[in-house]
Design a protein around this motif. Structure first.
Motif, PDB file in Angstrom:
ATOM      1  N   UNK A   5      17.280  54.820 -20.450  1.00 45.13           N
ATOM      2  CA  UNK A   5      16.219  54.297 -21.297  1.00 45.13           C
ATOM      3  C   UNK A   5      14.840  54.508 -20.710  1.00 45.13           C
ATOM      4  N   UNK A   6      13.845  53.959 -21.397  1.00 43.91           N
ATOM      5  CA  UNK A   6      12.444  54.150 -21.013  1.00 43.91           C
ATOM      6  C   UNK A   6      11.698  52.825 -21.018  1.00 43.91           C
ATOM      7  N   UNK A   7      10.686  52.758 -20.198  1.00 44.87           N
ATOM      8  CA  UNK A   7       9.732  51.644 -20.186  1.00 44.87           C
ATOM      9  C   UNK A   7       8.352  52.198 -19.889  1.00 44.87           C
ATOM     10  N   UNK A   8       7.339  51.506 -20.368  1.00 46.07           N
ATOM     11  CA  UNK A   8       5.970  51.822 -19.996  1.00 46.07           C
ATOM     12  C   UNK A   8       5.340  50.599 -19.343  1.00 46.07           C
ATOM     13  N   UNK A   9       4.921  50.761 -18.099  1.00 42.41           N
ATOM     14  CA  UNK A   9       4.219  49.700 -17.384  1.00 42.41           C
ATOM     15  C   UNK A   9       2.721  49.872 -17.562  1.00 42.41           C
ATOM     16  N   UNK A  10       2.018  48.758 -17.615  1.00 42.67           N
ATOM     17  CA  UNK A  10       0.560  48.759 -17.688  1.00 42.67           C
ATOM     18  C   UNK A  10      -0.010  48.027 -16.486  1.00 42.67           C
ATOM     19  N   UNK A  11      -1.137  48.527 -16.010  1.00 43.86           N
ATOM     20  CA  UNK A  11      -1.887  47.874 -14.940  1.00 43.86           C
ATOM     21  C   UNK A  11      -3.302  47.669 -15.456  1.00 43.86           C
ATOM     22  N   UNK A  12      -3.576  46.475 -15.935  1.00 41.61           N
ATOM     23  CA  UNK A  12      -4.898  46.147 -16.477  1.00 41.61           C
ATOM     24  C   UNK A  12      -5.773  45.629 -15.353  1.00 41.61           C
ATOM     25  N   UNK A  13      -6.958  46.220 -15.187  1.00 39.11           N
ATOM     26  CA  UNK A  13      -7.813  45.877 -14.061  1.00 39.11           C
ATOM     27  C   UNK A  13      -9.147  45.292 -14.532  1.00 39.11           C
TER      28      UNK A  13
END
Length: 123
Positions: A15-23
């Protein structure tokens, strides 16, 4: 200064995931943002990095070809798209910021860290 990871979770192998890093709180365009992961009892592993200074990108050997890093300067956010996930990708994923770094610089200091997000890949 804040780095906030999100997007982790439980996914099946393949499967797939998208991680976000909000700064926030620093000059995003002057930093490289890297993704790291760590399993309890093991060393932290650097897996991907993008420099907002020159756009240079680095991938670790274990994720090259499966993961993709991107940066949205308008949102001060870096993303990590993870495809074809494997159980060995299970870890806590962190993002970190390094001032003035382009890919290839060594050594460098990691100035800020996020709190991490858990990714669990079931077989």
């Amino acid at each position: 200064v804040q780095l906030v990871e999100s997007g982790g979770g439980l996914v099946q192998a393949g499967g797939s995931l998208t991680l976000s890093c909000a700064t926030s709180g620093f000059s995003f365009e002057d930093y490289a943002i890297g993704w790291f992961r760590q399993v309890p009892g093991e060393e932290r592993e650097g897996i991907a990095c993008i420099s907002n200074i020159d756009g240079s990108i680095y991938y670790g050997d274990r994720v090259r070809g499966r993961f993709s890093i991107s940066s949205d300067n308008a949102k001060n956010t870096v993303y990590l798209r993870m495809n074809n996930l494997e159980p060995d990708d299970t870890a806590v994923y962190y993002c970190a910021a390094a001032w003035g770094v382009v890919v290839g610089d060594s050594p460098y200091d990691l100035d800020y860290w996020g709190q991490g997000t858990q990714v669990t890949v079931s077989s």
